[in-house]
Design an enzyme around this catalytic site. Structure first.
Site, short mmCIF file in Angstrom:
data_model
loop_
_atom_site.label_atom_id
_atom_site.label_comp_id
_atom_site.label_asym_id
_atom_site.label_seq_id
_atom_site.Cartn_x
_atom_site.Cartn_y
_atom_site.Cartn_z
N CYS B 41 -1.48 -15.38 53.27
CA CYS B 41 -0.99 -16.01 52.05
C CYS B 41 0.40 -15.57 51.59
O CYS B 41 1.32 -16.38 51.49
CB CYS B 41 -2.00 -15.85 50.93
SG CYS B 41 -2.28 -14.15 50.41
N HIS B 95 2.64 -14.12 46.06
CA HIS B 95 1.46 -13.26 46.01
C HIS B 95 1.50 -12.36 44.78
O HIS B 95 0.51 -12.18 44.08
CB HIS B 95 1.36 -12.41 47.28
CG HIS B 95 0.18 -11.48 47.24
ND1 HIS B 95 -1.10 -11.92 47.49
CD2 HIS B 95 0.08 -10.17 46.92
CE1 HIS B 95 -1.93 -10.91 47.34
NE2 HIS B 95 -1.25 -9.83 46.99
N ASP B 293 -1.42 -22.72 51.83
CA ASP B 293 -0.58 -21.69 52.48
C ASP B 293 -0.92 -21.50 53.96
O ASP B 293 -0.11 -21.01 54.72
CB ASP B 293 -0.63 -20.35 51.71
CG ASP B 293 -2.04 -19.91 51.35
OD1 ASP B 293 -3.00 -20.58 51.76
OD2 ASP B 293 -2.17 -18.89 50.65
N HIS B 294 -2.12 -21.87 54.36
CA HIS B 294 -2.53 -21.80 55.77
C HIS B 294 -3.91 -22.41 55.89
O HIS B 294 -4.46 -22.88 54.89
CB HIS B 294 -2.54 -20.35 56.28
CG HIS B 294 -3.14 -19.40 55.30
ND1 HIS B 294 -4.47 -19.39 55.01
CD2 HIS B 294 -2.58 -18.48 54.48
CE1 HIS B 294 -4.70 -18.49 54.08
NE2 HIS B 294 -3.57 -17.93 53.73
#
Lengths: 66, 386
Positions: B41, B95, B293-294
């Site tokens: 992230c 983050h 984010d993924h």
């Protein structure tokens, strides 16, 4: 790295940038990535081509940002 | 969104109920071949919001700090702010809550700025309670042990969990922004469907447990390097997950059920936000982008969570709705998250920072009927996960 047809990965030792192992998945026939074909004869030329592109990008990247 | 793989009905995952995201996809362009540049992230967000690729020395871990790793970069929100936009960071965007605070006119996360009696900074206070269990036994366990189960079916309404609170704040913002004469860049960072899969019971009830299936490829790929397979330390940190070995089939079904429920819950919250844009008539001139984010593993190749080099970890849903464009539909062009920055900047007519961006604007891709795409790269350090 990911191309339209393949996903190719090298696992690299950070200290000397040597390749430990690698994997290649042929997304044309194996979208779920269940069969690593990196060592199969018929993919030899694909591997050399992708290896060259990856290494060029990786080392350019290191040089450009260190 | 955090940890959302393209597990959305309009991206082919027809077992998922995601009507609001699907409606957005139908109005805009969905990218069915979009990838993150690093599957964890903090690093992925830093890469996307600076438009810069990870390298051997930057954007490598969940706890990436943009300000420390690329202090010179003009981030995407900063570019908007410099161009006179009001920029608001709601929820998890970078983050760290205190990373690049100057990019924003306002930084907000649920609970973070509430008074606390432990003398914690907003970042640390948020960090101490973002796994916001609502069922009493889980709350007690979390308070005592700083962990809890990997999922919860909460007997609560939509506004109670952390993303429900986030949604209420965003709706208040939209009402305020309507009365402002300045344009805005409003970032909404849902923590869902990140672990723990906490969602109100009604979203669990959308799915018949008996119809939920484990993946067909719940095995290590043939001839795969051992080090390519994650041992999913992130998932193992939860109290009902074994510290080693595989989860039972029954627990696997519960985890997949929880992920589905959390996606559907977030979909409903997104519906509320998009509806407020419509009510305020801002939908006519607001570009909406939905991105994760993924990706995520739900037991494919024996893996859970992310931070692997497999497609399940790296592929993301990407939807761009531009009310000023007639273009809509599906693009299968190979695209990556570093393309988001130049795309949004071009759509808004903002000048790109020089010698910074590694991606390419997708605006021209959108105009071509059969785009070819390109080669993309991602980089990942050790198997640490968050």
């Amino acid at each position: 790295m990911k191309t339209n047809d393949f996903s190719y990965t090298e696992f690299i030792k950070p200290d000397d940038n040597s390749t430990i192992t690698s994997m290649l998945y042929d997304h044309r026939i194996d979208k779920d990535e269940n069969n690593n074909v990196v060592n199969q004869k018929e993919y030899k030329s694909v591997v050399s081509e992708l290896k060259l592109i990856l290494h060029t990008a990786y080392f350019k990247n290191i040089k450009g940002n260190n | 969104m955090d940890d959302l793989r393209p597990e959305i009905a309009s991206f082919g995952a027809t077992q998922i109920q995601s009507p609001h995201i699907d409606a957005l996809a139908a109005k805009g362009i969905k990218f069915t071949n979009a990838y993150c540049n690093v599957p964890v992230c903090g690093a992925s967000r830093a890469s996307m919001l600076t438009g810069m690729l990870p390298t051997k020395t930057r954007f490598l871990n969940y706890n990436t700090f943009v300000e420390k790793e690329t202090p010179e970069a003009i981030t995407l929100p900063q570019l908007y702010k410099n161009n006179g936009y009001t920029t608001i960071s709601n929820g998890k965007i970078y983050h760290h809550l205190d990373d690049r605070e100057t990019d924003w006119n306002e930084v907000w996360r649920p609970y973070a700025f509430d008074e606390n009696n432990q003398g914690l900074t907003p970042t640390d206070y948020w960090q101490s309670l973002w796994k916001d269990y609502q069922n009493p036994e889980n709350r007690i366990e979390y308070r005592k042990t700083n962990t809890g189960p990997a999922y919860e079916s909460g007997i609560v309404n939509d506004s109670v969990y952390i993303d429900g609170l986030l949604t209420e704040k965003v709706i208040r913002d939209i009402k305020k922004l309507k009365t402002s004469d300045k344009p805005f860049f409003l970032a909404v960072g849902f923590i869902s469907p990140h672990l723990p899969f906490n969602a109100p019971k009604k979203y669990w009830d959308l799915y018949d447990r008996n119809s939920i299936k484990q993946p067909d490829n719940n095995y290590v790929p043939k001839d795969a390097p051992k080090m390519s397979i994650s041992n999913w330390p992130e998932m193992r940190a939860y109290s009902n997950i074994p510290k080693e070995g595989q989860v039972s089939d029954s627990l696997a079904i519960d985890l997949i059920h929880g992920y589905y429920a959390t996606v559907s819950y977030t979909d409903a919250l997104i519906g509320k936000i998009l509806n407020e844009l419509k009510v305020q008539e801002l939908d006519k001139n607001t570009i909406v982008i939905l991105v994760s984010d993924h990706g995520y593993n739900l037991q494919e190749h024996t893996q859970w969570a992310k931070f692997t080099n497999y497609n399940t970890s790296t592929q993301v849903p990407l939807i761009i709705y531009n009310p000023f464009s007639e273009n809509k539909g599906t693009s299968n062009a190979l695209t990556e998250l570093i393309d988001v920055y130049p795309t949004l900047a071009e759509l808004c007519g903002l000048e790109f920072p020089k010698n910074q961006l590694d991606g390419k604007s997708l605006v021209s891709v959108l105009k071509i009927k059969t785009p070819k795409g390109k080669i993309m790269f991602l980089l990942k350090k050790e198997m640490v996960s968050h």
